[in-house]
Design a protein around this motif. Structure first.
Motif, PDB file in Angstrom:
ATOM      1  N   HIS A 139       1.303  -0.283   9.043  1.00  0.00           N
ATOM      2  CA  HIS A 139       2.240   0.042   7.748  1.00  0.00           C
ATOM      3  C   HIS A 139       3.135  -1.271   7.521  1.00  0.00           C
ATOM      4  O   HIS A 139       3.172  -2.151   8.276  1.00  0.00           O
ATOM      5  N   ARG A 140       3.613  -1.550   6.545  1.00  0.00           N
ATOM      6  CA  ARG A 140       4.252  -2.749   5.879  1.00  0.00           C
ATOM      7  C   ARG A 140       5.544  -3.196   6.694  1.00  0.00           C
ATOM      8  O   ARG A 140       5.570  -4.201   7.068  1.00  0.00           O
ATOM      9  N   TYR A 167       2.778 -10.301   7.127  1.00  0.00           N
ATOM     10  CA  TYR A 167       2.019 -10.069   6.083  1.00  0.00           C
ATOM     11  C   TYR A 167       2.177  -8.465   5.715  1.00  0.00           C
ATOM     12  O   TYR A 167       1.625  -8.468   4.261  1.00  0.00           O
ATOM     13  N   GLY A 168       2.826  -7.575   6.284  1.00  0.00           N
ATOM     14  CA  GLY A 168       2.821  -6.333   5.656  1.00  0.00           C
ATOM     15  C   GLY A 168       1.324  -5.657   6.131  1.00  0.00           C
ATOM     16  O   GLY A 168       0.378  -6.177   6.583  1.00  0.00           O
ATOM     17  N   PHE A 176      -1.018  -1.770   5.033  1.00  0.00           N
ATOM     18  CA  PHE A 176      -1.597  -0.976   4.134  1.00  0.00           C
ATOM     19  C   PHE A 176      -1.133   0.777   4.713  1.00  0.00           C
ATOM     20  O   PHE A 176      -1.160   1.449   3.969  1.00  0.00           O
ATOM     21  N   LEU A 231      -4.982  -9.815  -2.754  1.00  0.00           N
ATOM     22  CA  LEU A 231      -3.724  -9.538  -3.572  1.00  0.00           C
ATOM     23  C   LEU A 231      -3.558  -7.846  -3.767  1.00  0.00           C
ATOM     24  O   LEU A 231      -2.870  -7.622  -4.303  1.00  0.00           O
ATOM     25  N   ALA A 232      -4.299  -7.427  -3.258  1.00  0.00           N
ATOM     26  CA  ALA A 232      -4.411  -5.691  -3.281  1.00  0.00           C
ATOM     27  C   ALA A 232      -3.221  -5.003  -2.971  1.00  0.00           C
ATOM     28  O   ALA A 232      -2.744  -5.275  -1.991  1.00  0.00           O
ATOM     29  N   PRO A 233      -2.459  -4.362  -3.909  1.00  0.00           N
ATOM     30  CA  PRO A 233      -1.564  -3.572  -3.626  1.00  0.00           C
ATOM     31  C   PRO A 233      -1.800  -2.286  -2.838  1.00  0.00           C
ATOM     32  O   PRO A 233      -0.799  -1.660  -2.468  1.00  0.00           O
ATOM     33  N   GLY A 234      -2.928  -1.715  -3.277  1.00  0.00           N
ATOM     34  CA  GLY A 234      -3.400  -0.501  -2.353  1.00  0.00           C
ATOM     35  C   GLY A 234      -4.873  -0.407  -2.223  1.00  0.00           C
ATOM     36  O   GLY A 234      -5.766  -1.098  -2.453  1.00  0.00           O
ATOM     37  N   THR A 289      -7.660  -1.131  -5.109  1.00  0.00           N
ATOM     38  CA  THR A 289      -8.019  -2.476  -5.304  1.00  0.00           C
ATOM     39  C   THR A 289      -8.644  -2.930  -4.203  1.00  0.00           C
ATOM     40  O   THR A 289      -9.571  -3.797  -4.277  1.00  0.00           O
TER      41      THR A 289
END
Length: 108
Positions: free
Chosen positions: A16-17, A23-24, A26, A80-83, A86
């Protein structure tokens, strides 16, 4: 078994972020991780299957250039994927470029 992606990538997909300060992550489930991996493999299979025909029709140079662009765009999308959506799109495109590039470079 995700040996082909490397441990670092899978850690970012699963964590998890808030668990990965630098880096965070997903926070994807095992099923979602498999979807990302399978999109990449599926893209590579599709790209490799299409590259032979496209090389004969359009020439290797054009196929390799297109494969390089697909691989680069897919890699940038994944970076660059937010989720999940992507990640899957980037994996499919990057896989298609990677598979097409390998097949397009083959000797006859």
């Amino acid at each position: 078994d995700h040996h082909h992606l490397g441990g670092g990538a899978m850690l970012l997909l699963a964590s998890h972020r808030d668990e990965c300060e630098r880096y965070g992550g997903f926070g994807l489930s095992s099923f979602q991780q498999e979807v990302v991996v399978d999109a990449t493999i599926g893209g590579a299979i599709f790209g490799a299957g299409l590259a032979g025909w496209a090389s004969d029709r359009y020439g290797r140079y054009k196929v390799i250039c297109l494969a390089s662009v697909l691989f680069t765009v897919g890699s940038v999308l994944m970076a660059l994927a937010p989720g999940l959506a992507t990640l899957v799109a980037g994996g499919g495109g990057g896989g298609g470029g990677g598979g097409g590039g390998r097949r397009g470079c083959g000797c006859r």
